[in-house]
Design a protein around this motif. Structure first.
Motif, short mmCIF file in Angstrom:
data_model
loop_
_atom_site.label_atom_id
_atom_site.label_comp_id
_atom_site.label_asym_id
_atom_site.label_seq_id
_atom_site.Cartn_x
_atom_site.Cartn_y
_atom_site.Cartn_z
N THR A 203 0.81 -1.21 0.00
CA THR A 203 0.00 0.00 0.00
C THR A 203 0.85 1.26 0.00
O THR A 203 1.74 1.43 0.83
CB THR A 203 -0.92 0.00 1.23
OG1 THR A 203 -1.74 -1.16 1.20
CG2 THR A 203 -1.80 1.24 1.24
N THR B 182 -4.99 2.75 -4.28
CA THR B 182 -4.07 2.79 -3.14
C THR B 182 -2.62 2.61 -3.54
O THR B 182 -1.72 2.72 -2.70
CB THR B 182 -4.42 1.71 -2.10
OG1 THR B 182 -4.44 0.44 -2.76
CG2 THR B 182 -5.76 1.97 -1.45
N SER C 5 -1.31 -0.22 -4.30
CA SER C 5 -0.92 -1.43 -3.57
C SER C 5 -0.38 -2.51 -4.50
O SER C 5 -0.89 -3.63 -4.55
CB SER C 5 -2.12 -1.97 -2.78
OG SER C 5 -2.59 -1.03 -1.86
#
Length: 403
Positions: free
Chosen positions: A159, A209, A211
């Motif tokens: 993240t 995000t 991620s």
């Protein structure tokens, strides 16, 4: 290290909350589109960096505000009301700064804290997929001579890594006196040779995000940036409770944001059901009843987060086995209630708003997708187990980063 951002330095907790509140309307702009088109929020992350919000937990001894857990929780909740992905980018940043504060040496603390005050983001490079469970890790951390270490491994669900200036990379190493390898956190510059961040996150929610996957191939770091994270858990600690408080706050923020969005839609776009006898959907007594029930659920979750944050701050002021256990249990309760509220409200949004709300172009389903994805982070069933053992048998929860 901090690119071109010039960051404000926050002075105290009140200013930190004001800054977070002021950011919310700006971060809300385009949030539906960013999610729908998976448009990475570079501009919004830059705004957060410049605001000084990233530096609020830097200790006062290093020039920061030394913000309380309650302040961090409120900041994450506020951001979570408009964009869970942005709030989630911040959670590991604050968690790993907490690890650095607790277990890092003076040299690495001076360097990273200074960069954070200047606007640097710390990204997460922790999770792996190869072990029997999520805590098994195969990343290798080995001496490279001349006071340096070499780290090699692959991390997933990293993240914030795409936006980060520092990566907090975890690895486990044999430590004399311990029966199994112990966790270390290695602070690695995002642009260090041998670091590759791949934008391959394809979750149904939390789409922005950053991620992705982090690959580390023989990345060399000086010994002072290798932090013995395991020391955090050798005594009473709020590390895990603080990290989980961030997740709970994000869930509760989304629940509030989804409820507000549902109310706006019902007031402005929904039509009354013909059997209700009402001229507008907002006067339909059954819709009003359901909003009342949802409001109760969200308010209860908000109150539990506030209580949990107060428990973490109290335990930080007096860290004993009892105070830290109470903090962990309070956070577990907030996490369970917050996750349930987020999923329930983001699902009920469509029931109260009606057929029109399901139009794909509105992207109201981003709330449910985000809630359903984020609440998978760690299972609520284990939160309930720890709460039950504590309540029935007085058994304190374990010391680790997930409680």
């Amino acid at each position: 290290m901090t690119d071109t951002v010039t960051a404000h330095v926050v002075s105290d907790d009140d200013e930190a909350v004001r800054i977070a509140r002021d950011l919310v309307p700006r971060l809300a702009v385009g949030a539906d589109r960013r999610d729908a088109e998976r448009e990475l929020p570079w501009e919004q992350v830059a705004q957060i960096r410049a605001s000084g919000l990233l530096g609020i937990t830097v200790p006062r001894s290093h020039g920061g505000a030394g913000a309380a857990a309650a302040t961090v929780a409120e900041a994450l909740r506020l951001v979570g009301t408009v964009d869970l992905s942005l709030a989630q980018i911040l959670q590991p940043h604050f968690a790993f700064l907490d690890s650095l504060r607790r277990s890092g040496g003076e040299e690495v603390r001076n360097r990273v804290f200074a960069d954070v005050l200047a606007g640097a983001l710390v990204g997460n490079a922790q999770a792996e997929r190869t072990g029997r469970n999520s805590h098994e890790q195969r990343t290798r951390l080995e001496p490279a001579g001349d006071g340096r270490y070499r780290i090699t491994g692959v991390k997933y669900y990293a993240t914030g890594s795409l936006f980060a200036q520092w990566l907090a990379v975890t690895a486990k190493v044999e430590v004399p006196g311990f029966g199994e390898p112990q966790p270390y956190v290695v602070f690695v510059p995002r642009d260090a040779p041998g670091v590759e961040v791949v934008d391959d996150w394809d979750g149904m929610g939390q789409r922005t995000t950053g991620s992705g996957t982090v690959r580390l191939t023989g990345v060399e770091v000086p010994a002072e940036r290798v932090v013995p994270h395991y020391l955090t858990f050798t005594g009473p600690t709020t590390y895990g409770a603080f990290a989980q408080l961030g997740h709970a706050s994000i869930d509760v923020g989304l629940a509030r944001g989804a409820l507000e969005r549902a109310a706006e839609f019902v007031r402005t776009r929904s039509r009354a059901w013909f059997e209700s006898g009402s001229d507008t959907a907002s006067e339909d007594p059954l819709v009003i009843q359901q909003f009342g029930e949802l409001e109760l659920q969200v308010r209860a979750a908000e109150a539990l987060v506030q209580r949990a944050a107060a428990a973490v701050d109290a335990a930080n002021a007096d860290p004993t086995d009892d105070t830290t256990a109470e903090a962990s249990i309070a956070v577990a309760a907030a996490k369970a209630a917050g996750g349930r509220a987020a999923v329930a409200v983001s699902n009920a949004l469509f029931e109260v708003a009606g057929t029109r709300s399901a139009a794909d172009g509105l992207n109201l389903h981003r709330y449910w997708r985000d809630a359903r994805t984020h609440t998978l982070h760690d299972p609520v069933r284990w939160k309930i187990q720890h709460i039950g053992r504590y309540s029935l048998n007085g058994r304190r929860p374990p010391r680790h980063g997930q409680i």
